[in-house]
Design a protein around this motif. Sequence first.
Motif, PDB file in Angstrom:
ATOM      1  N   ILE A  10       0.836  -1.201   0.000  1.00  0.00           N
ATOM      2  CA  ILE A  10       0.000   0.000   0.000  1.00  0.00           C
ATOM      3  C   ILE A  10       0.871   1.251   0.000  1.00  0.00           C
ATOM      4  CG2 ILE A  10      -1.599   1.367   1.406  1.00  0.00           C
ATOM      5  CD1 ILE A  10      -2.878  -1.282   2.280  1.00  0.00           C
ATOM      6  N   LEU A  11       1.897   1.263   0.861  1.00  0.00           N
ATOM      7  CA  LEU A  11       2.796   2.419   0.913  1.00  0.00           C
ATOM      8  C   LEU A  11       3.613   2.539  -0.364  1.00  0.00           C
ATOM      9  CD1 LEU A  11       4.030   2.220   4.621  1.00  0.00           C
ATOM     10  CD2 LEU A  11       2.388   3.836   3.625  1.00  0.00           C
ATOM     11  N   LEU A 165       0.806  13.902  10.948  1.00  0.00           N
ATOM     12  CA  LEU A 165      -0.617  13.603  10.846  1.00  0.00           C
ATOM     13  C   LEU A 165      -1.442  14.891  10.844  1.00  0.00           C
ATOM     14  CD1 LEU A 165      -2.934  11.583  10.757  1.00  0.00           C
ATOM     15  CD2 LEU A 165      -2.830  11.463  13.260  1.00  0.00           C
ATOM     16  N   ALA A 166      -1.055  15.851  11.693  1.00  0.00           N
ATOM     17  CA  ALA A 166      -1.754  17.141  11.704  1.00  0.00           C
ATOM     18  C   ALA A 166      -1.598  17.854  10.365  1.00  0.00           C
ATOM     19  CB  ALA A 166      -1.217  18.012  12.843  1.00  0.00           C
ATOM     20  N   PHE A 215       0.762  11.928   5.406  1.00  0.00           N
ATOM     21  CA  PHE A 215       0.099  10.793   6.045  1.00  0.00           C
ATOM     22  C   PHE A 215       0.948   9.530   5.918  1.00  0.00           C
ATOM     23  CE2 PHE A 215      -2.769   7.121   5.932  1.00  0.00           C
ATOM     24  CZ  PHE A 215      -3.379   7.258   7.166  1.00  0.00           C
ATOM     25  N   GLY A 216       1.492   9.278   4.725  1.00  0.00           N
ATOM     26  CA  GLY A 216       2.342   8.108   4.540  1.00  0.00           C
ATOM     27  C   GLY A 216       3.573   8.158   5.425  1.00  0.00           C
ATOM     28  N   MET A 220       4.851   5.636   8.544  1.00  0.00           N
ATOM     29  CA  MET A 220       6.198   5.083   8.663  1.00  0.00           C
ATOM     30  C   MET A 220       6.793   5.363  10.045  1.00  0.00           C
ATOM     31  SD  MET A 220       7.176   3.555   5.766  1.00  0.00           S
ATOM     32  CE  MET A 220       8.943   3.738   5.495  1.00  0.00           C
ATOM     33  N   PHE A 221       6.550   6.556  10.577  1.00  0.00           N
ATOM     34  CA  PHE A 221       7.050   6.870  11.909  1.00  0.00           C
ATOM     35  C   PHE A 221       6.354   6.016  12.973  1.00  0.00           C
ATOM     36  CE2 PHE A 221       8.904  10.827  10.178  1.00  0.00           C
ATOM     37  CZ  PHE A 221      10.125  10.803  10.840  1.00  0.00           C
ATOM     38  N   VAL A 222       5.055   5.783  12.800  1.00  0.00           N
ATOM     39  CA  VAL A 222       4.312   4.972  13.770  1.00  0.00           C
ATOM     40  C   VAL A 222       4.872   3.561  13.836  1.00  0.00           C
ATOM     41  CG1 VAL A 222       2.086   3.901  14.236  1.00  0.00           C
ATOM     42  CG2 VAL A 222       2.195   6.325  13.685  1.00  0.00           C
TER      43      VAL A 222
END
Length: 225
Positions: A10-11, A165-166, A215-216, A220-222
């Motif tokens: 997906i990424l 995300l913000a 967002f992508g 990745m950070f999450v």
Amino acid sequence: MIAATGLRWILTLLFCTLAAHGLWRALAARSHSWSARLAHGLHAVMALAMFAMAWSWGMNLPTTPQVVFFSAAAAWFLLVALGLPNATESRGRALVAALPHAVMTAAMAWMVAAMSSGMSMDGMGGGHAHDMPGMDMSAPGALASMTLSATGDRWSATLFALVLLALALWWLARGFDTGRLAPRAAAPGVPGTGAASSGAVHAAWDLGCHGLMAFGMAVMFVVMV
């Protein structure tokens, strides 16, 4: 880096699509200034780098050139906003508009450095990851093959994820509003029902792509945490 096959693909599709859009805008937008076209090109390069990071072979790419490149790109966004005269907006507004792009490229430089210092993958033969300082081997079924273990790095990655995300929500909301509120040419007999102007369409797509990129990167950070 991404162990979950579905998320990795997906990424991959997301970042490759964003890279293609950035390259198209950089090469096809002849009416844009050189700085705008270069900005699109930088976003395309960043998307390609994010695509590589989703795969184990991305760990083999040279680290120092990437860190230097994205650090310079972050500084470039700010310097251009401060240094180039703009007839349509003040220098302060230009700086505010450039700051999110600088944050994204700075986050990219940090991610490359963190992955390089805390992660190492074996060569083609074994294909197994081994522990490195600051990284933990992920359990089977985890989203990422390795995650950060140092507390400071985990907090930094979490902060970057929240900021990105913000920015993603902000850009996507602006993109939808730009497309929805764009002036439309009147269709025969029905005022205001024609197609939106090409400039507004491009602006909406650009904002949407920036939002999807942020967002992508947040995802990745999450998975690093």
